[in-house]
Design an enzyme around this catalytic site. Structure first.
Site: not given
Length: 377
Positions: A96, A169, A198, A287, A289, A312-314
């Site tokens: 991550y 999500n 999501v 968002y 992969g 996009f990454w929350v």
């Protein structure tokens, strides 16, 4: 150099009575008696800890950790429920974008109840439901001592599972539907990974706003059942990856306009196909992969359709808006309104106890999984 034992680390960490540091938050937690009648009598907690990266079900261990004192700016919380998300698994695997210092407690999302507050805490009170503002706290534990500023309240009149799965999500879905295109009723959004957490949130939030959704899923044995379930949530169309590449897509666009927005959680050829169906000037937002393949953008899409390709990454959104409590509060309030109205529900969840973590992690890793594993404490 010989590393200190975990026991000696715990002894040194828990001598402090001040605010809990970032590393302390990740590593350690607290637990309450079942009757919650005496906080002072509690001495330890149960947590899912990992000391190295690797296969999730193999690196995680169920351990007992000591309980630190509640500092003046901290709160003691009892965890109520915490899900297993793909990002949690990626953290365990070491792949991550952000990784806590090891040893660490797993889990980035969940809902907890405040059981004790420090003397200087003004924003929270005993009994409040709270969720983390940011990743890295470590939610797979029975309780924790955390800084009050790292938490945000939720109303207690929504289901526990909705609260436990709200912070990642649904927030991701909400922001992508809000921040990239000015969508209005009658517009269309196309997405792959439509059965993901999501994806399900996108379907429901879009339906509540009168926005059409074209939802792409992989072919599977229970295709009809899954398609019916997504349709019941409000999906306008549910199609397979194979259908996405066929000429009959032209017939589909007779019932709804071409999409302004494409949401990509897969990558590879699937993302390229989403781009192909965007209207001119539309946006592809990535968002996730899951295919572990790059997003390839045809030159023609850039030149002749002027599409925009974004990410996009929350977690980054929350960090960028760290000091804008109103933005986070407004988003959570909007989502809770939909939950109360029955327009936004949690994904289908399998509730498991912490001691059953190996089976839960193994199930979360399986392909074609349509249920979310949630630890309940």
């Amino acid at each position: 150099m010989k590393l200190p034992s975990v026991a000696s680390l715990l002894i040194r960490v828990y001598r402090t009575t001040g605010p809990v540091s970032h590393i302390q938050r990740i590593r350690h937690g607290a637990v309450l008696n079942k009757n919650y009648s005496s906080v002072s009598a509690v001495k330890n907690c149960t947590a899912l800890l990992y000391r190295n990266h690797g296969e999730p079900s193999q690196v995680v261990q169920l351990e007992s950790l000591d309980l630190p004192q509640v500092g003046a700016e901290c709160v003691l919380v009892k965890m109520l429920a915490a899900p297993i998300n793909p990002s949690d698994l990626n953290m365990l695997q070491g792949t991550y974008a952000i990784l806590p210092e090891l040893p660490a407690v797993g889990g980035n999302e969940g809902v907890a109840q405040v059981m004790e507050v420090g003397d200087k805490v003004k924003t929270l009170k005993v009994g409040d439901w709270v969720i983390p503002k940011d990743a890295g706290i470590g939610t797979w534990r029975t309780a924790a001592v955390l800084k009050a500023d790292d938490l945000v309240t939720l109303p207690k009149d929504i289901p526990v599972l909705s609260a436990a799965t709200l912070g990642v999500n649904p927030c991701t879905a909400y922001r992508m539907l809000t921040d990239f295109e000015e969508l209005k009723a009658g517009d269309t959004v196309i997405q792959n990974a439509a059965n993901s957490g999501v994806g399900q949130a996108v379907i429901q939030i879009a339906a509540a706003k009168g926005i059409h959704t074209i939802n792409v899923i992989r072919d599977r044995p229970d295709l009809r059942q899954l398609s019916d379930r997504l349709t019941a949530m409000g999906a306008t169309h549910v199609i397979t990856e194979e259908t996405l590449r066929r000429p009959e897509m032209k017939e589909l666009f007779k019932s709804c306009p071409r999409p302004k927005l494409a949401l990509n959680g897969v990558g590879g050829k699937s993302a390229t196909e989403l781009l192909r169906h965007l209207q001119s000037g539309g946006s592809l937002v990535t968002y996730g992969g899951m295919a572990k393949q790059p997003v390839t953008v045809p030159v023609s899409a850039l030149i002749f359709k002027d599409v925009r390709v974004r990410g996009f990454w929350v977690t980054q959104w929350k960090r960028d808006n760290r000091h804008d409590d109103e933005a986070l509060r407004h988003m959570l309030d909007e989502l809770c309104i939909l939950i109360r109205a029955g327009k936004l529900s949690a994904p289908i969840c399998t509730q498991v106890q912490l001691q059953d973590f190996r089976k839960a992690l193994e199930n979360a890793m399986k392909p074609y999984v349509s249920t979310k594993q949630v630890f309940v404490m």
